[in-house]
Design an enzyme around this catalytic site. Structure first.
Site, PDB file in Angstrom:
ATOM      1  N   CYS A 111       1.483  -1.392  -0.143  1.00 49.03           N
ATOM      2  CA  CYS A 111       0.098   0.185  -0.095  1.00 49.03           C
ATOM      3  C   CYS A 111       1.052   1.054  -0.066  1.00 49.03           C
ATOM      4  CB  CYS A 111      -0.369  -0.309   1.497  1.00 49.03           C
ATOM      5  SG  CYS A 111      -1.889  -1.132   1.172  1.00 49.03           S
ATOM      6  N   ALA A 156      -1.584  11.144  -4.760  1.00 51.97           N
ATOM      7  CA  ALA A 156       0.041  10.440  -4.728  1.00 51.97           C
ATOM      8  C   ALA A 156       0.037   9.848  -5.509  1.00 51.97           C
ATOM      9  CB  ALA A 156       0.655  10.767  -3.425  1.00 51.97           C
ATOM     10  N   ARG A 159      10.372  -4.208  -9.503  1.00 48.45           N
ATOM     11  CA  ARG A 159      10.458  -4.221 -11.338  1.00 48.45           C
ATOM     12  C   ARG A 159      11.404  -5.442 -12.588  1.00 48.45           C
ATOM     13  NH1 ARG A 159      11.830   1.661 -10.359  1.00 48.45           N
ATOM     14  NH2 ARG A 159       9.189   2.105  -9.175  1.00 48.45           N
ATOM     15  N   GLN A 193       4.842  -8.362 -47.063  1.00 46.14           N
ATOM     16  CA  GLN A 193       6.090  -7.867 -46.190  1.00 46.14           C
ATOM     17  C   GLN A 193       5.530  -7.345 -44.588  1.00 46.14           C
ATOM     18  OE1 GLN A 193       8.998  -4.900 -48.003  1.00 46.14           O
ATOM     19  NE2 GLN A 193      11.028  -7.208 -47.948  1.00 46.14           N
ATOM     20  N   SER A 219      19.034  -0.327 -10.091  1.00 49.22           N
ATOM     21  CA  SER A 219      17.926   0.669 -10.212  1.00 49.22           C
ATOM     22  C   SER A 219      18.382   1.041 -11.512  1.00 49.22           C
ATOM     23  CB  SER A 219      18.715   2.128  -9.636  1.00 49.22           C
ATOM     24  OG  SER A 219      18.490   1.689  -8.206  1.00 49.22           O
ATOM     25  N   GLY A 222      -6.481  -7.953 -37.891  1.00 49.56           N
ATOM     26  CA  GLY A 222      -6.973  -6.977 -39.087  1.00 49.56           C
ATOM     27  C   GLY A 222      -8.292  -6.594 -37.891  1.00 49.56           C
ATOM     28  N   GLU A 265       3.777  -0.071 -11.302  1.00 46.61           N
ATOM     29  CA  GLU A 265       5.303  -0.197 -10.543  1.00 46.61           C
ATOM     30  C   GLU A 265       6.533   0.886 -10.770  1.00 46.61           C
ATOM     31  OE1 GLU A 265       7.293  -3.698  -9.224  1.00 46.61           O
ATOM     32  OE2 GLU A 265       5.557  -4.646  -8.784  1.00 46.61           O
ATOM     33  N   GLY A 266       5.002   2.099 -11.081  1.00 43.11           N
ATOM     34  CA  GLY A 266       5.811   3.350 -11.575  1.00 43.11           C
ATOM     35  C   GLY A 266       5.433   3.501 -13.774  1.00 43.11           C
ATOM     36  N   GLN A 294       6.937   7.020 -17.643  1.00 39.42           N
ATOM     37  CA  GLN A 294       7.502   8.098 -17.665  1.00 39.42           C
ATOM     38  C   GLN A 294       8.105   8.254 -16.706  1.00 39.42           C
ATOM     39  OE1 GLN A 294       4.647   7.279 -18.390  1.00 39.42           O
ATOM     40  NE2 GLN A 294       5.239   8.451 -20.665  1.00 39.42           N
TER      41      GLN A 294
HETATM   42  N1  COS Z   1      17.871   2.335  -4.009  1.00 36.08           N
HETATM   43  C1  COS Z   1      17.693   2.986  -2.727  1.00 36.08           C
HETATM   44  N2  COS Z   1      17.648   4.840  -2.064  1.00 36.08           N
HETATM   45  C2  COS Z   1      17.381   5.246  -2.955  1.00 36.08           C
HETATM   46  C3  COS Z   1      16.874   4.818  -4.605  1.00 36.08           C
HETATM   47  C4  COS Z   1      17.189   3.468  -4.424  1.00 36.08           C
HETATM   48  N3  COS Z   1      16.487   3.121  -5.517  1.00 36.08           N
HETATM   49  N4  COS Z   1      16.319   5.798  -5.205  1.00 36.08           N
HETATM   50  C5  COS Z   1      16.176   7.075  -4.889  1.00 36.08           C
HETATM   51  N5  COS Z   1      16.805   6.933  -3.393  1.00 36.08           N
HETATM   52  C6  COS Z   1      17.050   7.739  -2.149  1.00 36.08           C
HETATM   53  C7  COS Z   1      18.371   8.717  -2.656  1.00 36.08           C
HETATM   54  O1  COS Z   1      19.629   8.367  -2.536  1.00 36.08           O
HETATM   55  C8  COS Z   1      17.920  10.265  -1.838  1.00 36.08           C
HETATM   56  O2  COS Z   1      17.888   9.332  -0.777  1.00 36.08           O
HETATM   57  P1  COS Z   1      19.100  11.205   0.837  1.00 36.08           P
HETATM   58  O3  COS Z   1      17.601  11.144   1.280  1.00 36.08           O
HETATM   59  O4  COS Z   1      19.760  10.283   0.903  1.00 36.08           O
HETATM   60  O5  COS Z   1      18.994  12.231  -0.583  1.00 36.08           O
HETATM   61  C9  COS Z   1      16.304   9.620  -2.035  1.00 36.08           C
HETATM   62  O6  COS Z   1      16.069   8.220  -2.237  1.00 36.08           O
HETATM   63  C10 COS Z   1      15.055  10.085  -2.525  1.00 36.08           C
HETATM   64  O7  COS Z   1      15.832  10.164  -4.011  1.00 36.08           O
HETATM   65  P2  COS Z   1      15.144  11.266  -5.156  1.00 36.08           P
HETATM   66  O8  COS Z   1      15.754  12.338  -4.644  1.00 36.08           O
HETATM   67  O9  COS Z   1      15.710  10.271  -6.793  1.00 36.08           O
HETATM   68  O10 COS Z   1      13.641  10.944  -4.974  1.00 36.08           O
HETATM   69  P3  COS Z   1      12.636  11.495  -6.139  1.00 36.08           P
HETATM   70  O11 COS Z   1      12.099  12.550  -5.656  1.00 36.08           O
HETATM   71  O12 COS Z   1      13.360  12.933  -7.530  1.00 36.08           O
HETATM   72  O13 COS Z   1      12.291  11.036  -7.472  1.00 36.08           O
HETATM   73  C11 COS Z   1      10.650   9.125  -7.463  1.00 36.08           C
HETATM   74  C12 COS Z   1      11.424  10.120  -6.745  1.00 36.08           C
HETATM   75  C13 COS Z   1      10.499  10.269  -8.386  1.00 36.08           C
HETATM   76  C14 COS Z   1      11.540   8.747  -8.714  1.00 36.08           C
HETATM   77  C15 COS Z   1      10.163   7.947  -6.708  1.00 36.08           C
HETATM   78  O14 COS Z   1       9.310   8.833  -6.205  1.00 36.08           O
HETATM   79  C16 COS Z   1       9.074   7.580  -7.608  1.00 36.08           C
HETATM   80  O15 COS Z   1       9.681   5.666  -8.162  1.00 36.08           O
HETATM   81  N6  COS Z   1       8.240   7.052  -7.637  1.00 36.08           N
HETATM   82  C17 COS Z   1       7.194   6.272  -8.368  1.00 36.08           C
HETATM   83  C18 COS Z   1       6.481   5.260  -7.630  1.00 36.08           C
HETATM   84  C19 COS Z   1       6.225   4.124  -8.088  1.00 36.08           C
HETATM   85  O16 COS Z   1       6.786   3.588  -8.309  1.00 36.08           O
HETATM   86  N7  COS Z   1       4.372   3.998  -7.943  1.00 36.08           N
HETATM   87  C20 COS Z   1       3.951   2.760  -8.480  1.00 36.08           C
HETATM   88  C21 COS Z   1       2.867   2.756  -7.463  1.00 36.08           C
HETATM   89  S1  COS Z   1       3.775   1.146  -6.251  1.00 36.08           S
HETATM   90  S2  COS Z   1       3.493  -0.322  -7.236  1.00 36.08           S
END
Ligand code: COS
Length: 410
Positions: free
Chosen positions: A124, A130, A243, A279, A313, A339, A363-364, A367
């Site tokens: 969750c 969000a 992922r 083709q 990652s 078709g 799972e993201g 984009q």
């Molecule tokens: N592993 C470990 N730490 C990570 C990480 C990873 N893969 N990715 C980011 N972090 C850490 C960073 O190092 C940073 O740490 P500090 O607090 O020490 O600075 C912190 O997390 C924040 O990282 P970042 O600045 O990259 O975060 P952003 O807010 O810029 O970006 C995204 C975050 C957009 C990538 C994130 O919110 C995301 O993945 N969103 C999508 C969520 C998703 O997939 N939802 C689907 C529902 S789940 S089924």
């Protein structure tokens, strides 16, 4: 040497998963899609033969399969039906944060529950306001003595209506952005937990997707996963680990569509020859097949990195981005090969095209994967660095070797 040959055990696992997909999933996939039937009977069978919870270590009753082996299972089962597989595989997503950060007690209790009986767990994270912006979540957990009190709402929760427990992310320090989020295990039968509504979806209709609300839910403090305010990283690390599997599902959908389109193109005659002789069709089939192969290579790489104890990652997001977008493109092309018939529900590719769409969203989104990839390319810190699990293993080994040396000296 780079070797893509599967071991005999891996071949047997893949065959077993394929057999299961062919005999148990395919025959009911279209019927369950129409009715949106929850596939409890298939969950029970998958659990029985060991195709669920394969990632859980043997000490908690699981199969202890590698990430790579997990992708073999996920591709085959999604080839059978990705809607049913989303349900069957969901424990992997909910269990990953517990495995990564949970105490020994939590692991034994909650992972043990999944392996002792065909129980389900849900992840969750997402909220109505969000989704991609994880740190914008509003769900709150406030510490009160030996409990946390949880309030908020999570949406698009796979298996939400059937789960025995949830991993829930909530703000514990609302002013600290991503550094104020914590993760908890929450029992589904606690007072104040309610399942609001099952979504009526475009595709993957056999999977249950629901909104879960938490109203003054009291969680024991020991159900905090890892450290307080470290939940955001835990979520990101979880997604790095899940992922590869979800991308393998996208490969499975694409492969199914390619196979149907190939067969059909050999049977359907236009202008006096099977359309496979034209083709225009051959080029589509060639592109579809290339996308399946390339997607699988990215998926395997993203999983093998983890199995080698290396951060994944960037490659994990590349695999998800490419395999998900490819599944969409391949299924659209498969409908094109059929078709007008491709647009009719009686033919299999219509369902596959609807099922594929969610791969670019859950799972993201594609984009978000690009954001992660771009960040890792522009600020490289990724491949080659050990994962926290590998670091912990190395520290344990160093400690053991020091104690052995000390014992030998005495
Ligand atoms: N592993 C470990 N730490 C990570 C990480 C990873 N893969 N990715 C980011 N972090 C850490 C960073 O190092 C940073 O740490 P500090 O607090 O020490 O600075 C912190 O997390 C924040 O990282 P970042 O600045 O990259 O975060 P952003 O807010 O810029 O970006 C995204 C975050 C957009 C990538 C994130 O919110 C995301 O993945 N969103 C999508 C969520 C998703 O997939 N939802 C689907 C529902 S789940 S089924």
């Amino acid at each position: 040497m780079v070797d893509f040959t599967l071991t005999d055990e891996q071949k047997a696992l893949k065959e077993m998963a394929h057999d299961f997909a062919e005999k148990e999933m395919r025959p009911v996939a279209w019927e369950y899609d129409v009715d949106g039937t929850f596939p409890q009977d298939i969950i029970d069978k998958a659990w029985e033969v060991g195709l669920m919870n394969s990632h859980i270590p043997e000490e908690y009753g699981g199969a202890g399969a590698s990430y790579f082996e997990g992708t073999l299972i996920e591709e085959e089962l999604a080839w059978g039906c990705s809607g049913i597989q989303t349900t069957v595989g969901c424990n992997g997503l909910a269990g990953a944060p517990v495995l990564l950060g949970g105490s020994e007690e939590i692991k034994k209790k909650y992972l043990g529950m999944l392996t002792e009986r065909p129980a389900l767990a849900s992840f969750c994270l997402t909220e109505p306001d969000a989704g991609s912006d994880v740190s914008g979540m509003r769900t709150r957990a406030v510490r009160k003595g030996d409990k946390y009190v949880l309030n908020g709402s999570k949406c698009f929760i796979t298996n939400g209506g059937y789960a025995d427990w949830f991993t829930v992310y909530a703000k514990t320090d609302p002013d600290a952005g991503h550094r104020g989020i914590s993760a908890f295990v929450v029992d589904a039968d606690l007072p104040g937990v309610s399942v609001d509504k099952k979504e009526d979806k475009m595709g993957q209709r056999a999977s249950n997707t629901a909104t879960i609300s938490f109203d003054e839910v009291e969680i024991p403090a020991e159900n905090l996963i890892g450290e307080e305010n470290k939940g955001f990283k835990l979520a990101m690390m979880t997604l790095d680990r899940t992922r590869p599997g979800v991308s393998a599902m996208a490969v499975g959908i694409g492969r199914a569509a390619l196979e149907y389109a190939t067969e059909y193109s050999k049977e359907r005659v236009q202008f006096g020859v099977p359309i496979a002789m034209h083709q225009a069709i051959q080029f589509m089939i060639a592109d579809m097949a290339t996308k399946v192969e390339a997607g699988r290579l990215l998926v395997w790489n993203s999983a093998v990195l983890l199995d080698q104890g290396l951060r994944n990652s960037k490659v994990s997001s590349m695999a998800k981005r490419f395999a998900a977008d490819s599944a969409m493109e391949i299924t659209v092309d498969a409908v094109q090969v059929y078709g007008g018939y491709g647009f009719i529900k009686e033919y299999p590719v219509e369902k596959l095209m609807r099922d594929a769409k969610i791969m670019q969203l859950y799972e993201g989104t594609s984009q978000i994967q690009r954001l992660v990839i771009a960040k890792e390319v522009l600020l490289p810190r990724d491949v080659g660095e050990p994962t926290p699990e590998a670091e912990a293993k190395a520290a344990d080994a160093a400690r053991d070797s020091q104690s052995e040396q000390a014992a030998a000296t005495v």
